[in-house]
Motif scaffolding. Structure first.
Motif, PDB file in Angstrom:
ATOM      1  N   UNK A 330     -10.111 -10.386  27.052  1.00 25.29           N
ATOM      2  CA  UNK A 330      -9.481 -10.568  27.364  1.00 25.29           C
ATOM      3  C   UNK A 330      -9.371 -12.134  28.229  1.00 25.29           C
ATOM      4  N   UNK A 331     -10.543 -12.256  29.285  1.00 29.10           N
ATOM      5  CA  UNK A 331     -10.150 -13.466  29.751  1.00 29.10           C
ATOM      6  C   UNK A 331     -10.636 -13.968  28.731  1.00 29.10           C
ATOM      7  N   UNK A 332     -11.692 -14.189  27.169  1.00 26.35           N
ATOM      8  CA  UNK A 332     -12.051 -15.360  26.410  1.00 26.35           C
ATOM      9  C   UNK A 332     -11.022 -15.617  25.428  1.00 26.35           C
ATOM     10  N   UNK A 333     -10.127 -14.323  25.123  1.00 26.64           N
ATOM     11  CA  UNK A 333      -8.740 -14.840  24.657  1.00 26.64           C
ATOM     12  C   UNK A 333      -7.378 -14.923  25.293  1.00 26.64           C
ATOM     13  N   UNK A 334      -7.517 -15.223  26.568  1.00 28.65           N
ATOM     14  CA  UNK A 334      -6.356 -15.541  27.253  1.00 28.65           C
ATOM     15  C   UNK A 334      -6.778 -16.840  27.892  1.00 28.65           C
ATOM     16  N   UNK A 335      -7.977 -16.660  28.620  1.00 31.53           N
ATOM     17  CA  UNK A 335      -8.126 -17.886  30.020  1.00 31.53           C
ATOM     18  C   UNK A 335      -8.843 -18.946  29.415  1.00 31.53           C
ATOM     19  N   UNK A 336     -10.244 -18.337  28.843  1.00 34.23           N
ATOM     20  CA  UNK A 336     -11.338 -19.480  28.277  1.00 34.23           C
ATOM     21  C   UNK A 336     -11.976 -20.390  29.465  1.00 34.23           C
ATOM     22  N   UNK A 337     -12.602 -21.094  27.980  1.00 32.52           N
ATOM     23  CA  UNK A 337     -13.038 -22.902  28.872  1.00 32.52           C
ATOM     24  C   UNK A 337     -12.267 -23.305  27.894  1.00 32.52           C
ATOM     25  N   UNK A 338     -12.251 -25.045  28.937  1.00 28.19           N
ATOM     26  CA  UNK A 338     -12.306 -25.903  27.144  1.00 28.19           C
ATOM     27  C   UNK A 338     -13.393 -26.720  27.545  1.00 28.19           C
ATOM     28  N   UNK A 339     -14.774 -26.757  28.496  1.00 27.37           N
ATOM     29  CA  UNK A 339     -15.944 -27.140  28.641  1.00 27.37           C
ATOM     30  C   UNK A 339     -16.804 -25.781  26.864  1.00 27.37           C
ATOM     31  N   UNK A 340     -17.094 -26.724  26.237  1.00 30.24           N
ATOM     32  CA  UNK A 340     -17.261 -26.437  25.159  1.00 30.24           C
ATOM     33  C   UNK A 340     -18.901 -25.204  25.345  1.00 30.24           C
ATOM     34  N   UNK A 341     -19.758 -25.964  26.198  1.00 33.85           N
ATOM     35  CA  UNK A 341     -21.430 -25.543  25.977  1.00 33.85           C
ATOM     36  C   UNK A 341     -20.614 -24.033  26.437  1.00 33.85           C
ATOM     37  N   UNK A 342     -20.196 -23.667  27.599  1.00 36.12           N
ATOM     38  CA  UNK A 342     -19.441 -22.632  29.066  1.00 36.12           C
ATOM     39  C   UNK A 342     -18.622 -21.659  27.149  1.00 36.12           C
ATOM     40  N   UNK A 343     -17.836 -22.013  26.572  1.00 35.71           N
ATOM     41  CA  UNK A 343     -17.057 -21.895  25.633  1.00 35.71           C
ATOM     42  C   UNK A 343     -18.128 -20.741  24.583  1.00 35.71           C
ATOM     43  N   UNK A 344     -18.822 -21.285  24.023  1.00 33.37           N
ATOM     44  CA  UNK A 344     -19.722 -21.166  23.289  1.00 33.37           C
ATOM     45  C   UNK A 344     -20.893 -19.989  23.269  1.00 33.37           C
ATOM     46  N   UNK A 345     -21.042 -19.666  24.921  1.00 38.21           N
ATOM     47  CA  UNK A 345     -22.081 -18.808  25.825  1.00 38.21           C
ATOM     48  C   UNK A 345     -20.763 -17.671  25.940  1.00 38.21           C
ATOM     49  N   UNK A 346     -19.786 -17.916  25.747  1.00 36.14           N
ATOM     50  CA  UNK A 346     -19.069 -16.990  26.685  1.00 36.14           C
ATOM     51  C   UNK A 346     -18.819 -16.031  25.274  1.00 36.14           C
ATOM     52  N   UNK A 347     -18.457 -16.946  24.209  1.00 31.25           N
ATOM     53  CA  UNK A 347     -18.244 -16.436  22.590  1.00 31.25           C
ATOM     54  C   UNK A 347     -19.294 -15.216  22.209  1.00 31.25           C
ATOM     55  N   UNK A 348     -20.738 -15.797  22.460  1.00 31.13           N
ATOM     56  CA  UNK A 348     -21.998 -14.761  22.420  1.00 31.13           C
ATOM     57  C   UNK A 348     -21.671 -13.110  23.341  1.00 31.13           C
ATOM     58  N   UNK A 349     -21.838 -13.787  24.669  1.00 27.73           N
ATOM     59  CA  UNK A 349     -21.506 -13.026  25.881  1.00 27.73           C
ATOM     60  C   UNK A 349     -20.957 -11.545  25.340  1.00 27.73           C
ATOM     61  N   UNK A 350     -19.069 -12.005  24.915  1.00 28.92           N
ATOM     62  CA  UNK A 350     -18.194 -11.233  24.860  1.00 28.92           C
ATOM     63  C   UNK A 350     -18.304  -9.760  23.220  1.00 28.92           C
ATOM     64  N   UNK A 351     -19.558 -11.191  22.442  1.00 27.70           N
ATOM     65  CA  UNK A 351     -19.884 -10.339  21.420  1.00 27.70           C
ATOM     66  C   UNK A 351     -21.014  -9.017  21.296  1.00 27.70           C
ATOM     67  N   UNK A 352     -22.221  -9.606  22.215  1.00 30.45           N
ATOM     68  CA  UNK A 352     -23.254  -8.712  22.422  1.00 30.45           C
ATOM     69  C   UNK A 352     -22.600  -7.333  23.605  1.00 30.45           C
ATOM     70  N   UNK A 353     -21.685  -7.839  24.352  1.00 31.96           N
ATOM     71  CA  UNK A 353     -21.644  -7.463  25.753  1.00 31.96           C
ATOM     72  C   UNK A 353     -20.625  -5.935  25.260  1.00 31.96           C
ATOM     73  N   UNK A 354     -20.954  -4.944  26.169  1.00 34.45           N
ATOM     74  CA  UNK A 354     -21.498  -3.419  26.105  1.00 34.45           C
ATOM     75  C   UNK A 354     -19.597  -2.794  26.765  1.00 34.45           C
ATOM     76  N   UNK A 355     -20.177  -1.305  27.067  1.00 28.44           N
ATOM     77  CA  UNK A 355     -19.012  -0.450  27.463  1.00 28.44           C
ATOM     78  C   UNK A 355     -19.011   0.084  28.683  1.00 28.44           C
ATOM     79  N   UNK A 356     -18.127   0.370  29.660  1.00 28.50           N
ATOM     80  CA  UNK A 356     -18.444   1.197  30.441  1.00 28.50           C
ATOM     81  C   UNK A 356     -18.115   0.488  31.784  1.00 28.50           C
ATOM     82  N   UNK A 357     -17.502   0.566  33.333  1.00 29.09           N
ATOM     83  CA  UNK A 357     -17.507   0.746  34.418  1.00 29.09           C
ATOM     84  C   UNK A 357     -17.491   1.738  35.538  1.00 29.09           C
ATOM     85  N   UNK A 358     -17.739   1.860  36.366  1.00 29.21           N
ATOM     86  CA  UNK A 358     -18.156   2.803  37.725  1.00 29.21           C
ATOM     87  C   UNK A 358     -16.748   1.839  38.776  1.00 29.21           C
TER      88      UNK A 358
END
Length: 361
Positions: A330-358
């Motif tokens: 949701x953060x990537x789709x609605x807020x994200x970064x203008x900073x190119x490096x941060x945006x690229x890192x975020x794409x990878x994190x979202x792609x590899x993220x797991x599931x679950x929260x306590x």
């Protein structure tokens, strides 16, 4: 004289007692004592409260009849806008409790009620009886629409806040500082960031200057601009611990809030292996950002770190972390970064993220 109670938390029915019983004539009453109002269940006076119009206030600033959203656990599980009731002159107890979950914090008196999940039902439990492992009900989404906000009337400055100016304010709150009485300075390691925000500033008729050093600087020399910012929020360029998010932003629609957060995360955000983290020394910003993120359904966690030897200059740094997979998306789709490096890192994190929260304390 008639002694009766009041249900200030009522939604489905009126909170006040019925005084039209046939057993007596109300005209014959000399006085009515309204008791058992439970107004002694107190939050810490600096607790931030989400108001229905989008503004975020310390509870000590909330006036009687102002509206705040409240969830009706008893009847409908719907969110309703409730009128606040102010009561002054309450003596502070000797003991104040702080309850922390993985996503929230609250300070209150021991008899302040919280909603807990027990045996599949939502029940009320006083803070003094809360124990580690209890599941506390907290919101995962806040439906705050907001309205387009006017800006102070200053010659040459925008009259209504738009996405570009909102993003600039976010970046300024994170990386901006005052120099003298007429200069606003932004400092950033990323020259591309500096150039990007320089272009935004030019949209408002200003003439920024860029100085390229180890930490690049963007300078805006304008008394009018400084005064304009001070009218929007006096703490915008104060010391880091005292900074606050402008109410103009909090009362705005979600697209404006998203642009503001993008600017703030460009300035103070970073992308880790499994999360997006925003660092600030301001408790006010910490709580406000968490509330703003909930408007998008983004769950965040807060961690405190003693950075006495860091560039923050000592003291506690609050780290607002987004690690829940759905929230990262949701953060990537609605807020994200203008900073190119941060945006690229975020794409990878979202792609590899797991599931679950306590949600345990």
């Amino acid at each position: 004289m008639l002694d009766c109670g009041i249900n200030i938390g009522s939604v489905a029915q009126k909170p006040f007692p019925y005084l039209d019983a046939p057993e007596f004539h109300i005209q014959d009453l000399d006085a009515v004592v309204v008791s058992h109002a439970h107004l002694d269940h107190c939050l810490h006076p600096e607790t931030l409260v989400q108001m229905s119009d989008g503004s975020i206030k310390q509870i000590k600033e909330v006036e009687t009849n102002e509206k705040t959203p409240a969830l009706d656990f008893k009847y409908s599980m719907d969110m309703h806008n409730m009128h606040a009731m102010q009561r002054g002159g309450i003596k502070s107890p000797k003991k104040i409790y702080e309850v922390r979950t993985s996503t929230k914090r609250i300070k209150a008196t021991g008899n302040h009620p919280l909603f807990v999940l027990e045996d599949g039902e939502v029940k009320i439990r006083h803070i003094e009886k809360i124990r580690p492992g209890d599941f506390i009900a907290t919101p995962r989404y806040l439906e705050i629409d907001g309205k387009k906000q006017d800006l102070p009337d200053f010659r040459g400055m925008p009259v209504k806040i738009d996405e570009n100016f909102a993003q600039l304010l976010g970046y300024m709150l994170g990386d901006g500082n005052a120099q003298g009485l007429r200069t606003v300075c932004f400092t950033d390691k990323s020259l591309k960031n500096i150039q990007f925000y320089s272009d935004i500033i030019k949209l408002f008729g200003l003439n920024p200057k860029i100085k390229i050093k180890e930490r690049n600087r963007l300078l805006v020399h304008s008394v009018n601009f400084r005064r304009f910012l001070n009218e929007i929020e006096p703490s915008m360029l104060a010391k880091s611990k005292k900074r606050k998010i402008p109410q103009t932003i909090c009362r705005s629609p979600k697209n404006i809030v998203a642009s503001f957060l993008k600017g703030l995360y460009d300035a103070e955000g970073s992308v880790k292996h499994h999360s997006v983290v925003l660092c600030t020394t301001s408790e006010h910003i910490t709580q406000s950002v968490q509330l703003l993120l909930l408007r998008f359904g983004i769950i965040s966690h807060v961690y405190d770190q003693d950075n006495s030897k860091s560039t923050f200059g000592g003291g506690i740094v609050h780290q607002i972390a987004i690690s829940h997979p759905a929230s990262l998306k949701i953060f990537e789709e609605n807020i994200g970064f203008s900073d190119i490096k941060k945006r690229s890192k975020l794409e990878k994190v979202v792609e590899n993220s797991g599931q679950g929260i306590s949600e345990k304390t």
